[in-house]
Design a protein around this motif. Structure first.
Motif, PDB file in Angstrom:
ATOM      1  N   GLY A 482      29.866  32.822  42.829  1.00  0.00           N
ATOM      2  CA  GLY A 482      29.848  33.978  43.706  1.00  0.00           C
ATOM      3  C   GLY A 482      30.823  35.064  43.314  1.00  0.00           C
ATOM      4  O   GLY A 482      30.553  36.256  43.490  1.00  0.00           O
ATOM      5  N   ARG A 483      31.974  34.688  42.776  1.00  0.00           N
ATOM      6  CA  ARG A 483      32.949  35.704  42.366  1.00  0.00           C
ATOM      7  C   ARG A 483      32.404  36.549  41.222  1.00  0.00           C
ATOM      8  O   ARG A 483      32.606  37.763  41.172  1.00  0.00           O
ATOM      9  N   VAL A 484      31.716  35.895  40.299  1.00  0.00           N
ATOM     10  CA  VAL A 484      31.111  36.637  39.196  1.00  0.00           C
ATOM     11  C   VAL A 484      30.074  37.616  39.734  1.00  0.00           C
ATOM     12  O   VAL A 484      29.984  38.770  39.286  1.00  0.00           O
ATOM     13  N   ALA A 485      29.294  37.177  40.716  1.00  0.00           N
ATOM     14  CA  ALA A 485      28.274  38.053  41.298  1.00  0.00           C
ATOM     15  C   ALA A 485      28.905  39.275  41.946  1.00  0.00           C
ATOM     16  O   ALA A 485      28.401  40.397  41.799  1.00  0.00           O
ATOM     17  N   ARG A 486      30.010  39.095  42.669  1.00  0.00           N
ATOM     18  CA  ARG A 486      30.686  40.233  43.296  1.00  0.00           C
ATOM     19  C   ARG A 486      31.206  41.199  42.237  1.00  0.00           C
ATOM     20  O   ARG A 486      31.144  42.417  42.421  1.00  0.00           O
ATOM     21  N   GLU A 487      31.722  40.672  41.153  1.00  0.00           N
ATOM     22  CA  GLU A 487      32.199  41.537  40.081  1.00  0.00           C
ATOM     23  C   GLU A 487      31.049  42.301  39.439  1.00  0.00           C
ATOM     24  O   GLU A 487      31.193  43.468  39.054  1.00  0.00           O
ATOM     25  N   MET A 488      29.880  41.649  39.329  1.00  0.00           N
ATOM     26  CA  MET A 488      28.724  42.342  38.779  1.00  0.00           C
ATOM     27  C   MET A 488      28.276  43.478  39.683  1.00  0.00           C
ATOM     28  O   MET A 488      27.938  44.568  39.219  1.00  0.00           O
ATOM     29  N   GLU A 489      28.267  43.239  40.989  1.00  0.00           N
ATOM     30  CA  GLU A 489      27.846  44.268  41.926  1.00  0.00           C
ATOM     31  C   GLU A 489      28.748  45.487  41.862  1.00  0.00           C
ATOM     32  O   GLU A 489      28.284  46.621  42.008  1.00  0.00           O
ATOM     33  N   SER A 490      30.037  45.267  41.653  1.00  0.00           N
ATOM     34  CA  SER A 490      30.984  46.377  41.597  1.00  0.00           C
ATOM     35  C   SER A 490      31.104  46.982  40.205  1.00  0.00           C
ATOM     36  O   SER A 490      31.770  48.010  40.039  1.00  0.00           O
ATOM     37  N   GLY A 491      30.494  46.341  39.191  1.00  0.00           N
ATOM     38  CA  GLY A 491      30.564  46.855  37.828  1.00  0.00           C
ATOM     39  C   GLY A 491      31.786  46.423  37.049  1.00  0.00           C
ATOM     40  O   GLY A 491      31.961  46.806  35.888  1.00  0.00           O
ATOM     41  N   ARG A 492      32.657  45.598  37.653  1.00  0.00           N
ATOM     42  CA  ARG A 492      33.904  45.204  36.989  1.00  0.00           C
ATOM     43  C   ARG A 492      33.740  44.012  36.055  1.00  0.00           C
ATOM     44  O   ARG A 492      34.655  43.705  35.283  1.00  0.00           O
TER      45      ARG A 492
END
Length: 536
Positions: A482-492
């Protein structure tokens, strides 16, 4: 529509012992043609463009395709679980996908959901008022295509639609209806648990309030508000939670018409003003209306929206958040608000004004649906050029769309922002409103485009643990963290060597909403600017 419900009103007065189901079935038999025509008109937005643009819907459809691959043994590292809730829409979509294909599955499943919810609205508003003013029909149609619909929360949407029927039946209070209520609870729980909980709490409150004198009902009401405050404190202590001040903007439910861009807040304000005028100017008994049990349920719902946290980290081990709780509950608040408005004496300007607002709402929907279909067509063309089975991600920072974008949707949004920014505190208002442009609706365009062609590497369902689809760590199809997914959503997110080969769909230029595709390299962030020689 007035004729459709007039027969029910007369039957209720003459036969108070009739069950709710008997009244409803008699009304439909007597006026089936009117009901069919209204239902057909309601479904036009489901078919006016190639694809239905409704946020998570594209992801649900994509995962129905992945479920088929799993059953065929062609999706290593993925498997199907059998959770007890949050699965009804996915089962329906998977069945239709398997038997009729993706286009038919998408349109049939969504059309059935819209009809279920709309007639649930009609059922509750009529049951609480024993009539349904024609002026409310455009408003109920807008709510059926509001924020919850366009966010793609279809399991919640279906469950709430069933819950509206159940609340109507409970209010009617006939003992012969309880078998239907039990069956409705079971079906609704397969879709989503929150509306089922709302019905249970509402049932308890209704029967307690009816059992005490009206002058003492305020004690029960204050106890309910105190319970909401206590629940908030328990959630904040037990879970990592986020509360946002803009939740106060969602208390009335009028925010449901804020779908694409911040211009929707003007429509929401106009809708709220019309509601208030209909209650205070067209209802001579408005003090009694605003003290009744339906009003108390509305106030409690508004308190839940304003007080409870917006995001709750319910599964830290997989970084699983329950998000958008207040916007979901605001749809119920909006229907309850319509029930209060329905007590007003019908006047001609009510129908004219509501029809005008609905016309503006659906015109805006059509313009934005066309734009999103254009973008999805671009995404489809890009991924079709790739070899089959490649991993693809997307990053669309729509809030940075420039003023020079030639498309009408963006020019209208820019003009609105300029006008509001000139007002006192206008800039703060724009910053407070978080639903920016179309970004949240466009997140999953890549999912539907990938069906049969590629794998959407940022697919959120497997890692969330809230749906049928699950993924093991290191699988070649999707992320499982899930942390990777959040980073993907934000572009980071920075691409790792294990992710390669990986392709990115992104906006080619800051000033337009045109899309491009390029391969990613290890160490690159999704929001990094591509080199000119790497543009496709």
């Amino acid at each position: 529509m007035a004729a459709l419900l007039e027969g029910v009103r007369m039957q209720t007065q003459e036969n108070p012992s009739w069950s709710w189901f008997a009244l409803a079935s008699d009304a439909l038999r007597a006026n089936w043609l009117l009901a069919v025509c209204l239902s057909a008109a309601l479904l036009v937005p489901c078919f006016w463009t190639t694809h239905i643009q409704a946020g998570d819907l594209a992801s649900h459809l994509y995962n129905a395709w992945l479920a088929q691959l799993i059953e065929q043994g062609n999706a290593p590292g993925l498997w199907l679980a059998h959770p007890w809730t949050n699965v009804l829409f996915d089962y329906l979509l998977a069945f239709l996908f398997r038997t009729m294909g993706p286009w038919a599955a998408e349109h049939i499943a969504v059309a059935l959901s819209v009809l279920l919810f709309f007639w649930g609205e009609v059922a509750l508003v009529w049951t609480l008022n024993r009539r349904l003013p024609r002026s409310l029909i455009p408003c109920l149609a807008m709510l059926a295509y509001g924020y919850v619909f366009h966010a793609g929360f279809f399991n919640y949407y279906i469950s709430l639609g069933i819950a509206l029927y159940l609340m109507a039946i409970v209010w009617h209070g006939h003992r012969g209806d309880w078998i239907g209520v039990a069956l409705g609870f079971f079906v609704a729980s397969l879709a989503h648990p929150i509306p089922v909980l709302c019905v249970l709490v509402s049932t308890i409150y209704i029967y307690l309030a009816r059992g005490i004198a009206k002058r003492f009902q305020w004690v029960l009401f204050l106890a309910a508000i105190g319970s909401v405050v206590t629940l908030r404190e328990l959630l904040m202590l037990r879970f990592t939670s986020i509360w946002r001040p803009n939740q106060f903007l969602e208390m009335t439910g009028a925010d449901q018409v804020v779908v694409f861009g911040r211009t929707g807040w003007l429509l929401a304000l106009a809708l709220l003003v019309v509601w208030c005028l209909m209650i205070f100017r067209a209802n001579p008994e408005w003090p009694r209306t605003l003290r009744g049990i339906p009003a108390q349920l509305f106030y409690i719902c508004a308190a839940i929206i304003a007080i409870l946290p917006d995001d709750i980290l319910i599964a830290p081990e997989r970084y699983g958040w329950f998000s958008a709780g207040p916007p979901r509950m605001s749809l119920l608040a909006a229907v309850l608000a319509c029930a209060l408005v329905g007590s007003s004496k019908p006047q001609r300007w009510h129908a004219v004004t509501m029809s005008g607002l609905a016309g503006l709402f659906f015109l805006a929907l059509y313009a934005n649906h066309r734009e999103l279909n254009r973008l999805e067509s671009e995404v489809t063309k890009l991924v079709e050029a790739l070899p089959v089975g490649q991993r693809v991600v997307s990053y669309f920072p729509w809030q940075e769309a420039g003023e020079r974008d030639p498309h009408f949707v963006y020019r209208l949004e820019t003009a609105f922002e300029r006008a509001v920014a000139r007002l006192p505190f206008g800039g703060r208002f724009l910053d407070a409103v978080l639903r920016k442009r179309m970004r949240w609706t466009a997140w999953h365009l890549i999912d539907r485009a990938c069906i049969g062609r590629c794998f959407s590497y940022g697919n959120y369902e497997p890692y969330s643990g809230e749906f049928r689809l699950r993924a093991s760590s290191g699988n070649p199809i999707t992320i499982s963290n899930g942390r990777v997914a959040r980073e993907m959503e934000s572009g980071r997110y920075r691409v790792q060597a294990r992710d390669l080969p990986l392709y990115l769909v992104y906006r080619c230029r800051a000033e337009t909403a045109d899309l491009c595709l390029r391969p990613m390299g290890a160490g690159e962030a999704l929001d990094s600017k591509p080199m000119p020689d790497r543009l496709d």
